[in-house]
Structure formats: structure tokens, C-alpha cells
Design an enzyme around this catalytic site. Structure first.
Site, PDB file in Angstrom:
ATOM      1  N   ASN A 105       0.828  -1.204   0.000  1.00  0.00           N
ATOM      2  CA  ASN A 105       0.000   0.000   0.000  1.00  0.00           C
ATOM      3  C   ASN A 105       0.865   1.258   0.000  1.00  0.00           C
ATOM      4  OD1 ASN A 105      -2.081  -1.830   0.219  1.00  0.00           O
ATOM      5  ND2 ASN A 105      -2.300  -1.586   2.434  1.00  0.00           N
ATOM      6  N   ASP A 107      -0.548   4.265   1.019  1.00  0.00           N
ATOM      7  CA  ASP A 107      -1.392   5.239   1.728  1.00  0.00           C
ATOM      8  C   ASP A 107      -0.813   5.713   3.055  1.00  0.00           C
ATOM      9  OD1 ASP A 107      -3.599   2.416   2.326  1.00  0.00           O
ATOM     10  OD2 ASP A 107      -1.876   3.066   3.527  1.00  0.00           O
ATOM     11  N   HIS A 122       5.941  -0.735  -2.784  1.00  0.00           N
ATOM     12  CA  HIS A 122       5.539   0.020  -3.986  1.00  0.00           C
ATOM     13  C   HIS A 122       5.710   1.518  -3.807  1.00  0.00           C
ATOM     14  CE1 HIS A 122       2.842  -3.614  -5.183  1.00  0.00           C
ATOM     15  NE2 HIS A 122       4.079  -3.747  -5.650  1.00  0.00           N
ATOM     16  N   CYS A 151       9.391  21.118  -9.418  1.00  0.00           N
ATOM     17  CA  CYS A 151      10.425  21.132  -8.366  1.00  0.00           C
ATOM     18  C   CYS A 151      10.802  22.562  -8.003  1.00  0.00           C
ATOM     19  CB  CYS A 151      11.647  20.385  -8.909  1.00  0.00           C
ATOM     20  SG  CYS A 151      13.081  20.462  -7.834  1.00  0.00           S
ATOM     21  N   CYS A 154      14.664  22.996  -9.288  1.00  0.00           N
ATOM     22  CA  CYS A 154      15.122  23.021 -10.695  1.00  0.00           C
ATOM     23  C   CYS A 154      13.964  23.124 -11.678  1.00  0.00           C
ATOM     24  CB  CYS A 154      15.931  21.757 -10.993  1.00  0.00           C
ATOM     25  SG  CYS A 154      14.884  20.295 -11.182  1.00  0.00           S
ATOM     26  N   GLY A 191      -5.041  -9.190   3.356  1.00  0.00           N
ATOM     27  CA  GLY A 191      -5.766  -8.343   2.414  1.00  0.00           C
ATOM     28  C   GLY A 191      -5.057  -8.096   1.108  1.00  0.00           C
ATOM     29  N   SER A 193      -4.556  -9.867  -3.010  1.00  0.00           N
ATOM     30  CA  SER A 193      -5.013 -10.891  -3.963  1.00  0.00           C
ATOM     31  C   SER A 193      -3.864 -11.766  -4.438  1.00  0.00           C
ATOM     32  CB  SER A 193      -5.640 -10.202  -5.180  1.00  0.00           C
ATOM     33  OG  SER A 193      -4.655  -9.383  -5.813  1.00  0.00           O
ATOM     34  N   GLU A 219     -11.810 -12.982   0.786  1.00  0.00           N
ATOM     35  CA  GLU A 219     -12.027 -14.056  -0.210  1.00  0.00           C
ATOM     36  C   GLU A 219     -10.745 -14.867  -0.327  1.00  0.00           C
ATOM     37  OE1 GLU A 219     -15.593 -12.223  -0.892  1.00  0.00           O
ATOM     38  OE2 GLU A 219     -14.919 -14.174  -1.695  1.00  0.00           O
ATOM     39  N   ALA A 236     -10.195  -7.880   7.787  1.00  0.00           N
ATOM     40  CA  ALA A 236      -8.885  -7.811   8.465  1.00  0.00           C
ATOM     41  C   ALA A 236      -9.011  -7.200   9.856  1.00  0.00           C
ATOM     42  CB  ALA A 236      -7.923  -6.986   7.613  1.00  0.00           C
TER      43      ALA A 236
END
Ligand code: APR
Length: 255
Positions: A105, A107, A122, A151, A154, A191, A193, A219, A236
Site C-alpha cells: 500500500n 497510503d 511500492h 520542483c 530546478c 488483504g 489478492s 475471499e 482484516a
């Protein structure tokens, strides 16, 4: 497999005895914070075209790409809060029961809940990186009114510091995740897949290294009938809270 209650009781025992436990999380743990998963019903990719997270599209159409990225990952993510599942994992780190947390995640909810040993497989929405000079900015410090963001040093195009399709996994997080999977005794898959590689190779590595694999998912997933020793079907937040309840009562009985 026997009932959730008896499994979670057994798992509490396994967890307390483990000298090194690792959690591996995906979008499902943040679903109860209101962040839709990527796949399945109501998933992000059923409402937005994933091309916005393709590198060449991003560089060809930075404004269009950033307009969607801002809507999905910034406007909406800003005020989401950790939920019970995040909070239990933070508590377990504090109690010395959880030694590392690998997340797919972006987040930042595990850090908001209080986990420190977090490997962001990630990347994260909480940082922006300059595609020209590689300077890093906290996303809170960059106004996203003017798109695409530039930026301050630059004037290069800023990109969220999470991986786009076609981008490699951040080197340090990758190595830390491999090391953790290799040495853990208990590996919690929560959580996810299991559809995305190379992230989905990390649980396989833990299995090969002899860890007990405990899966929590609403699932069955790609892991369930392949590597999971325990499969607790449900949300979860509820299941992690149930396992924590058993851990606490075992600790009280032993004290
Ligand atoms: N509790 C537990 N599991 C849940 C819950 C919940 N409340 N809600 C959903 N799930 C499960 C779903 O059943 C599914 O198996 O979470 C999983 C979410 O799967 P995906 O949406 O594929 O998310 P994830 O596995 O994290 O995707 C991996 O894909 O798009 C890329 O980079 C993105 O990190 C993401 C990666």
C-alpha cells in the site's frame, strides 16, 4: 479448516512463541478505512484507466495524469485514517510481537497507526520526487493546485514517489523484504489478492524459508490453496482484533 475462533486461538499461541514475525499487507487492510481496493467490485481500476500510472503516459501527458493521480491518491487519501487492523499491527510492533511490516500500500496508514519498521514495496504517496534532479519533497509541502507540480529547486516535473506500472521496486525496500521473509518464523498475509509480481514472490520466499503462513482475506486469494497454513476468511480489522484478544488473554493467564 476449522472455525475462525479455534484457528485464531491456535494462531495466538503460534504468534506468541515466534521469535521473528512479519506482516505482508495489501489494499484489503485499508478497505475498512474507506480506500477501495484496486481490483474486484468497485475497485479503483474499474473506475479509472490504469494508463495514468504508466510512465510513458505520465511523461507524455503530465497534466492529464496528475489530474487523475491527485483525485485518487491525494484529494481522497488526505483525510483517511488507520482502522482497527492497522492499529493492532502497530500495537504488536510496540509489544515486540511484530518485527517487520511489508506493505504494497502507498497510503502511509501503517506509519500513521504507529508502525516504524515498514518496508514500502511500492513506494508511498507521502513523498514526491523530482524526475530531473531527484530531490524529494513531502507531499504535504507541495501545493497541488497548480498541476503538474514542479520542483522548487530546478523546476523539473514532480512525480509521486510510488512505483508506476513498468517501474522497478525500490531497491532498499525490496532487499529488506527479502531478508525479513527469509528469517521469519511467522508470516501474516493480510488483504492481498497475490495477483501482482514481484510482490507476490515475497510470501513464497517466507514459505520456502519454513515460516508458518497465516492468511487473512475476505475471499480466497492466489495464496490460499497454495502456501497458506491458516486461512481466516473475513475482514482484516475484525480478525486481527480477535487474534489480539486471544494473545492478550494468553498473556494474562501466563502472568
Ligand atoms: N479485509 C480483508 N481483505 C480484504 C478486505 C477486508 N476488509 N477487503 C478486500 N480484501 C481483499 C480482497 O479480497 C483482495 O484479495 O483484499 C485484496 C485486495 O486485492 P487487490 O485489490 O488486488 O490489492 P493488492 O493485492 O494490494 O494489489 C497489489 O496491485 O495495482 C497494484 O500497486 C497496486 O499495490 C497494489 C498491487
Amino acid at each position: 479448516m476449522n472455525s475462525i475462533h479455534s484457528q485464531s486461538k491456535e494462531i495466538a499461541e503460534v504468534f506468541i512463541k515466534s521469535s521473528y514475525s512479519v506482516a505482508f499487507t495489501g489494499a484489503g487492510i485499508s478497505a475498512e478505512s474507506g480506500i477501495p481496493p484496486f481490483r474486484g467490485e468497485g475497485g479503483i481500476w474499474s473506475r479509472y484507466n490504469p494508463e495514468v500510472l504508466e510512465l510513458d503516459f505520465f511523461f507524455r501527458q503530465p497534466f492529464k495524469s496528475w489530474a487523475v493521480i491527485k483525485e485518487i491518491f491525494y484529494d481522497f487519501f488526505q483525510d483517511v485514517k488507520p482502522n482497527a487492523g492497522h492499529n493492532v499491527l502497530a500495537k504488536w510492533e510496540m509489544e515486540g510481537l511484530l518485527h517487520a511490516l511489508i506493505t504494497q500500500n502507498i497510503d502511509n496508514l501503517h506509519q500513521k497507526a504507529g508502525n516504524h519498521e515498514v518496508y514500502e514495496f511500492h513506494g508511498t504517496t507521502s513523498r514526491l520526487i523530482c524526475t530531473y534532479c531527484n530531490n524529494i519533497f513531502s507531499s504535504e509541502s507541495v501545493l497541488l493546485e497548480q498541476l503538474p507540480p514542479r520542483c522548487a529547486d530546478c523546476n523539473g516535473l514532480l512525480k509521486p514517489d510510488f512505483i508506476f506500472f513498468g517501474e522497478g521496486i525500490p531497491e532498499k525496500a525490496y532487499q529488506q523484504s527479502i531478508d525479513a521473509a527469509r528469517k521469519c518464523k511467522v508470516f501474516l498475509i493480510i488483504g492481498t489478492s497475490g495477483e501482482v509480481s514481484p510482490a507476490n514472490q515475497i510470501p513464497a520466499l517466507a514459505k520456502e524459508s519454513g515460516a508458518v503462513i497465516i492468511e487473512i482475506n475476505k475471499e480466497p486469494s492466489m495464496y490460499t490453496n497454495r502456501i497458506s497454513d491458516y486461512f481466516l476468511q473475513g475482514s482484516a480489522g475484525e480478525i486481527l482484533s480477535l487474534i489480539d484478544h486471544h494473545i492478550q488473554s494468553k498473556k494474562e493467564n501466563h502472568s
